[in-house]
Design an enzyme around this catalytic site. Structure first.
Site, PDB file in Angstrom:
ATOM      1  N   GLU A 262       0.883  -1.173   0.000  1.00 43.60           N
ATOM      2  CA  GLU A 262       0.000   0.000   0.000  1.00 43.60           C
ATOM      3  C   GLU A 262       0.914   1.214   0.000  1.00 43.60           C
ATOM      4  OE1 GLU A 262      -3.100  -0.066  -0.408  1.00 43.60           O
ATOM      5  OE2 GLU A 262      -3.700  -2.081   0.193  1.00 43.60           O
ATOM      6  N   CYS A 296      -2.438   8.645   2.710  1.00 46.92           N
ATOM      7  CA  CYS A 296      -2.005   8.362   1.337  1.00 46.92           C
ATOM      8  C   CYS A 296      -3.130   8.564   0.332  1.00 46.92           C
ATOM      9  CB  CYS A 296      -1.450   6.949   1.247  1.00 46.92           C
ATOM     10  SG  CYS A 296      -2.566   5.737   1.916  1.00 46.92           S
TER      11      CYS A 296
END
Ligand code: ADP
Length: 492
Positions: A262, A296
Site C-alpha cells: 500500500e 495516502c
C-alpha cells in the site's frame, strides 16, 4: 498529559515475542517523541536483527498449531480480541494522540475505524469458501480450498497507527496466518498496546501468533532485511512510501514471497464546471485536510475548471475558517493538529516555497502557528499551481496544502490526472450522470470517489494500481490475500 489512563499497563516499552514481553538483549532503547513539542515521551526496545529472527521463529512455530484451528474458532478469538480493544478504545486513542499528535477526537475516529476492520474480518473468517470445478476428464473431481499462507511480516506507517495495524494484522490472523509486526518507529506504542490487548484474549491463541518487534529509524533496514530474507515469512505486507515499497518488493523476490504493497498516492481531485461547488468544497476539506493532510489517499493535485475556480477558492477559504478548531490536542472540540514531525514540516515548507517561487500565489495560510507548537502548519491554499513544474505534481506533500490548478476540458484534465506514475485514489465532482460514469472509468487508479471526499471503509477494497501498490486491504479481498488456493483433484 491531561488524560488519566484507565489502564496504565498498556504503556509498555517492551517488544512482544513468542508470547513474552522482552527488552533488547543489549538493553538498547529508542525514543518516541510527542509531535506537539518534539520532546521524548517514551523509550522502547530497540531490537537487533537476531531478535527479529527469534520472533519469526516464534511465529513459524505458532503457525503449526494455529493453522489447524477451525474458522469458527478463529472467529470466536477475533471477536474476543475486538471486544477487548473496544473496551480500551479511550486509552488506545490517548496513546495515538501522545505519539502522533492527533487531536483526541480524531484519534477516537481512527481507533473506531480500526475496530471496524476487526468486526468485518470476523464475518469474513467463515466465508473463505472453496469451489468445485467441472473436470475435463470425467472420472476426476476437482475441489479448491483456501489455506493460510504462513508467517506474515507486516510493516506499518505512523499516520494512522491503530487502523493500519488492525487492517493488516486482523486480516492475516483471520485467514489463519501468524504475524510479526514492525510498527513505525514514530508510533510503536499503539502497536504495543494492541499486542497487550491481544495477550488478554487468553489461552486461545498459540504464543507467537502475534509478535511486535520495535526498533529505531536506522534499524528499520535490518529488521526489513531479516523479514525479506527469511524462508519462513511467506507474505510481506507493507504500507509506506513507494521508494521503500519498491525496495522491499525487490528483496522479497529473492525468496519469492507474496507481497501486499500500500504505497504513495498523489491523488487528483477534479471539480468540473457542472459540480455543486459547496459539496465539492466540503469533499475537498475531508479529503485534503483530514489528519492535517497526512494520509495516502489525501487529494494532492486539485484541478478546478477555470470558469469556477475563483468562486471555489473563496468558498474553500471561508469553509476552512469555520470547519477547523485549533487548540490543545486533548480538547475534544479540536479537530486539526500538528504534523507528525519536523521532517513532515520541512517537506510541506519545501513544497509551498517551491510552488511560490515557480509562480503560484499563496491565497491562505502558508505558516506555522508557533503558539500551538513547532509542527503546527495551518491549512494552506495555493492558486495558479502547475503540476508539471512544481514539486507537488510529482511528490505527495503529506500536509495541509491545497494547490488549485485551473483546467479547461475533460480530456485535458484526465490526461493530467493519469500521467502520474501512481494510481491510488482519485476524486471528482460532477452533477452530470454520463460524465460520472465516463470519468470514473477513465481514471487510472485503484479507487475513485465520486461526489465524496472520504472513501475508506472496512467493506471497501482499499489499494492502488501502477506504482501505488499490489493487493487490496479490507473487504473480502483483504482476507483472501493472506490465503493460498489449493486445488485437490480426486480420481474416481
Ligand atoms: P514514511 O516516510 O512515511 O515514514 P517509509 O516508507 O519510510 O514512509 O516508512 C514506512 C514504514 O517502513 C515504517 O515502519 C518504516 O520504519 C519502514 N521502513 C523504512 N525503511 C525500511 C526498510 N529499508 N526496510 C524495512 N522497513 C522500512
Amino acid at each position: 498529559v491531561p488524560y488519566q489512563f484507565k489502564d496504565p499497563s498498556l504503556l509498555d516499552a517492551r517488544a512482544y515475542v513468542g508470547g513474552q514481553w522482552v527488552s533488547a538483549k543489549n538493553s538498547s532503547t529508542c525514543s518516541v517523541f510527542d509531535p506537539v513539542d518534539n520532546q521524548p515521551v517514551f523509550q522502547v526496545a530497540n531490537l537487533s536483527r537476531e531478535e527479529v529472527r527469534g520472533a519469526i521463529d516464534a511465529a513459524q512455530s505458532a503457525f503449526q498449531t494455529y493453522k489447524k484451528f477451525t474458522a469458527r474458532k478463529r472467529k470466536e478469538l477475533l471477536r474476543k480480541w475486538t471486544d477487548i480493544i473496544r473496551a480500551n478504545r479511550d486509552d488506545l486513542a490517548a496513546i495515538c494522540t501522545l505519539e502522533l499528535g492527533k487531536p483526541i477526537a480524531e484519534s477516537l475516529v481512527t481507533v473506531d475505524y480500526g475496530i471496524s476492520f476487526l468486526e468485518w474480518f470476523q464475518g469474513e473468517v467463515e466465508r473463505l469458501y472453496g469451489e468445485t470445478i467441472p473436470a475435463a476428464k470425467g472420472d476426476n473431481r476437482i475441489f479448491t480450498t483456501r489455506e493460510p499462507q504462513g508467517v506474515v511480516a507486516a510493516i506499518t506507517p505512523w499516520n494512522s497507527p491503530v487502523a493500519m495495524i488492525l487492517r493488516k494484522v486482523g486480516a492475516a490472523i483471520a485467514a489463519g496466518c501468524t504475524v510479526v509486526l514492525k510498527p513505525a518507529p514514530e508510533t510503536p506504542m499503539c502497536a504495543i498496546a494492541i499486542a497487550k490487548l491481544f495477550e488478554r484474549v487468553g489461552d486461545g491463541y498459540p504464543p507467537g501468533t502475534l509478535n511486535v518487534v520495535t526498533g529505531d529509524i536506522s534499524g528499520a533496514a535490518s529488521i526489513g532485511a531479516e523479514m525479506c530474507e527469511s524462508i519462513f515469512v511467506r507474505h510481506l505486507s507493507f504500507t509506506g512510501s513507494t521508494a521503500v515499497g519498491k525496495f522491499l518488493n525487490a528483496e522479497c523476490a529473492k525468496t519469492l514471497k507474496k507481497t501486499s504493497m500500500e504505497l504513495g498516492g498523489n491523488a487528483p481531485f477534479i471539480v468540473f464546471e457542472d459540480a455543486d461547488i459547496q459539496k465539492a468544497v466540503d469533499g475537498l476539506i475531508a479529503s485534503k485536510f483530514r489528519s492535517s493532510g497526512q494520509t495516502c489517499v489525501c487529494a494532492n493535485r486539485i484541478f478546478v475548471h477555470r470558469s469556477i475556480i475563483e468562486n471555489f477558492a473563496q468558498k474553500l477559504k471561508a469553509s476552512l475558517e469555520t470547519t477547523f478548531i485549533y487548540g490543545s490536542v486533548w480538547d475534544s472540540k479540536v479537530n486539526f493538529g500538528p504534523l507528525y514531525s519536523p521532517k513532515g514540516v520541512t517537506k510541506v515548507q519545501q513544497h509551498v516555497e517551491d510552488a511560490v517561487s515557480n509562480g503560484a500565489k499563496l491565497f491562505n495560510g502558508g505558516f506555522i502557528k508557533e503558539d500551538l507548537g513547532p509542527n503546527f502548519y495551518v491549512p494552506t491554499i495555493l492558486l495558479d499551481a502547475k503540476p508539471d513544474t512544481m514539486k507537488f505534481g510529482s511528490e505527495e506533500t503529506f500536509g495541509p496544502v491545497a494547490p488549485l490548478v485551473p483546467f479547461d476540458t475533460e480530456e485535458e484534465v484526465l490526461k493530467l490526472a493519469n500521467t502520474y506514475q501512481s494510481g491510488l485514489a482519485a476524486y471528482f465532482y460532477t452533477e452530470n450522470i454520463s460524465r460520472l460514469w465516463r470519468v470514473a472509468e477513465a481514471l487510472d487508479t485503484g479507487m475513485v470517489g465520486v461526489r465524496v471526499g472520504l472513501i475508506s471503509a472496512c467493506e471497501q477494497p482499499f489499494g492502488g494500481i501502477k506504482e501505488s501498490g499490489i493487493g487490496r486491504e479490507g473487504s473480502k479481498f483483504g482476507v483472501e490475500d493472506y490465503t493460498n488456493v489449493k486445488s485437490i483433484t480426486v480420481g474416481l
